[in-house]
Design a protein around this motif. Sequence first.
Motif, PDB file in Angstrom:
ATOM      1  N   VAL A  52       0.854  -1.187   0.000  1.00 25.03           N
ATOM      2  CA  VAL A  52       0.000   0.000   0.000  1.00 25.03           C
ATOM      3  C   VAL A  52       0.893   1.242   0.000  1.00 25.03           C
ATOM      4  O   VAL A  52       1.961   1.243   0.617  1.00 25.03           O
ATOM      5  CB  VAL A  52      -0.974   0.027   1.202  1.00 25.03           C
ATOM      6  CG1 VAL A  52      -2.014  -1.062   1.062  1.00 25.03           C
ATOM      7  CG2 VAL A  52      -0.233  -0.103   2.520  1.00 25.03           C
ATOM      8  N   ALA A  84      -5.429  -1.445   6.305  1.00 25.84           N
ATOM      9  CA  ALA A  84      -4.833  -2.203   5.204  1.00 25.84           C
ATOM     10  C   ALA A  84      -3.739  -3.133   5.697  1.00 25.84           C
ATOM     11  O   ALA A  84      -3.660  -4.307   5.303  1.00 25.84           O
ATOM     12  CB  ALA A  84      -4.284  -1.241   4.152  1.00 25.84           C
ATOM     13  N   VAL A  90      -1.246  -8.267   2.943  1.00 26.01           N
ATOM     14  CA  VAL A  90      -0.555  -7.030   2.588  1.00 26.01           C
ATOM     15  C   VAL A  90       0.875  -7.139   3.091  1.00 26.01           C
ATOM     16  O   VAL A  90       1.125  -7.255   4.292  1.00 26.01           O
ATOM     17  CB  VAL A  90      -1.252  -5.796   3.190  1.00 26.01           C
ATOM     18  CG1 VAL A  90      -0.418  -4.537   2.960  1.00 26.01           C
ATOM     19  CG2 VAL A  90      -2.635  -5.632   2.574  1.00 26.01           C
ATOM     20  N   VAL A  93       4.328  -1.383   3.073  1.00 26.17           N
ATOM     21  CA  VAL A  93       3.881  -0.024   2.807  1.00 26.17           C
ATOM     22  C   VAL A  93       5.006   0.801   2.198  1.00 26.17           C
ATOM     23  O   VAL A  93       6.186   0.603   2.495  1.00 26.17           O
ATOM     24  CB  VAL A  93       3.378   0.636   4.111  1.00 26.17           C
ATOM     25  CG1 VAL A  93       4.479   0.712   5.154  1.00 26.17           C
ATOM     26  CG2 VAL A  93       2.785   2.016   3.872  1.00 26.17           C
ATOM     27  N   GLY A 278      -2.283   2.910  -3.761  1.00 22.46           N
ATOM     28  CA  GLY A 278      -2.575   3.834  -2.685  1.00 22.46           C
ATOM     29  C   GLY A 278      -4.030   4.242  -2.618  1.00 22.46           C
ATOM     30  O   GLY A 278      -4.859   3.568  -2.021  1.00 22.46           O
ATOM     31  N   LEU A 281      -7.229   1.929  -3.087  1.00 22.40           N
ATOM     32  CA  LEU A 281      -7.588   1.020  -2.004  1.00 22.40           C
ATOM     33  C   LEU A 281      -7.870   1.742  -0.691  1.00 22.40           C
ATOM     34  O   LEU A 281      -8.742   1.330   0.074  1.00 22.40           O
ATOM     35  CB  LEU A 281      -6.464   0.000  -1.772  1.00 22.40           C
ATOM     36  CG  LEU A 281      -6.123  -0.934  -2.928  1.00 22.40           C
ATOM     37  CD1 LEU A 281      -5.071  -1.942  -2.489  1.00 22.40           C
ATOM     38  CD2 LEU A 281      -7.360  -1.641  -3.457  1.00 22.40           C
ATOM     39  N   LEU A 282      -7.148   2.813  -0.428  1.00 25.82           N
ATOM     40  CA  LEU A 282      -7.300   3.508   0.845  1.00 25.82           C
ATOM     41  C   LEU A 282      -8.531   4.404   0.886  1.00 25.82           C
ATOM     42  O   LEU A 282      -9.062   4.688   1.967  1.00 25.82           O
ATOM     43  CB  LEU A 282      -6.053   4.341   1.144  1.00 25.82           C
ATOM     44  CG  LEU A 282      -4.758   3.542   1.337  1.00 25.82           C
ATOM     45  CD1 LEU A 282      -3.573   4.499   1.504  1.00 25.82           C
ATOM     46  CD2 LEU A 282      -4.865   2.605   2.533  1.00 25.82           C
ATOM     47  N   VAL A 293      -9.017  -3.692  -0.014  1.00 20.34           N
ATOM     48  CA  VAL A 293      -7.702  -4.316   0.161  1.00 20.34           C
ATOM     49  C   VAL A 293      -7.808  -5.825  -0.021  1.00 20.34           C
ATOM     50  O   VAL A 293      -6.955  -6.452  -0.662  1.00 20.34           O
ATOM     51  CB  VAL A 293      -7.124  -3.964   1.541  1.00 20.34           C
ATOM     52  CG1 VAL A 293      -5.884  -4.802   1.845  1.00 20.34           C
ATOM     53  CG2 VAL A 293      -6.785  -2.480   1.613  1.00 20.34           C
TER      54      VAL A 293
END
Length: 301
Positions: A52, A84, A90, A93, A278, A281-282, A293
């Motif tokens: 992410v 996330a 995941v 980051v 980024g 999904l956020l 996510v």
Amino acid sequence: MSDTVLASQPATCASYAEVTAVRAADPGAIERAWATRATRETIRGNGRLMIVAADHPARGALAVGSHATAMNSRSELLDRLRTALENPGVDGVLATSEILDDLVLMGALHDKVVISSMNRGGLAGASFELDDRMTGATAASTAKARMNGAKMLTRIDFDDPGTLGTLTACANAIDELAAEGLMAMVEPFLSSRVDGKVTNNLSADAVIKSIHIAQGLGSTSAYTWMKLPVVDEMERVMDATTLPTLLLGGDPQTAPDETYASWARALEIPAVRGLIVGRTLLYPPDGDVAAAVGTAVDMVR
């Protein structure tokens, strides 16, 4: 999401108020948190990565779609990032230093891939936008914190002299990261100003040309990865490089189903190693970060 941190993740702070208090009274706690964080290798399992991304705000890019101030709230962005990162699918980051420092204080980076963001000097809408100097993390700071690598935006405008400074800075950063044995993630675009606004050319041939320019930067490509947009003719685009590549999501402009379908098709190409997404999904249209996510994780895995 509440400010409660999962018990399995060692944390210095349990709330954003505590983060601010620690920053004021004990700034050395940030370095200690990095030193004691459980790190992980970049590649694990099936060799694919789901990352992410949250480095847009430092360039003054706060919009998501038509919502110009969507990323104004730092606590909200951190909430979304932590949601996330709680998904075990995941891997990690990508973010600027202040976001990563907040996350490490809250124990959110335990056993995660961490990629720093190096050049944020090309502020969105500025006259000097394409002179994108290194104003963020350095190779030395990335190595000291035991991160996995660093990312650099590499926009190329043949009509803007600022491009040369950006290319030079990126070439130097690639060499510095390689000397530390760290990933250099290069995000190239052919760009131009349209009605005064910097616009990226997302045609297949433009992306291919940007790849060829970017992958030749630095004295070694041993640690270089590509971060590329999903465009038409991705098979032909990916034939331009042998470097491992992550696909970026970009600012969502299409319906989620259409976006996800384009990612799924591109992920079938062998050189594509995963996603680094980024805002899509956020900040999904329905607000359900965990579901968005989860959909991306299922595609990568």
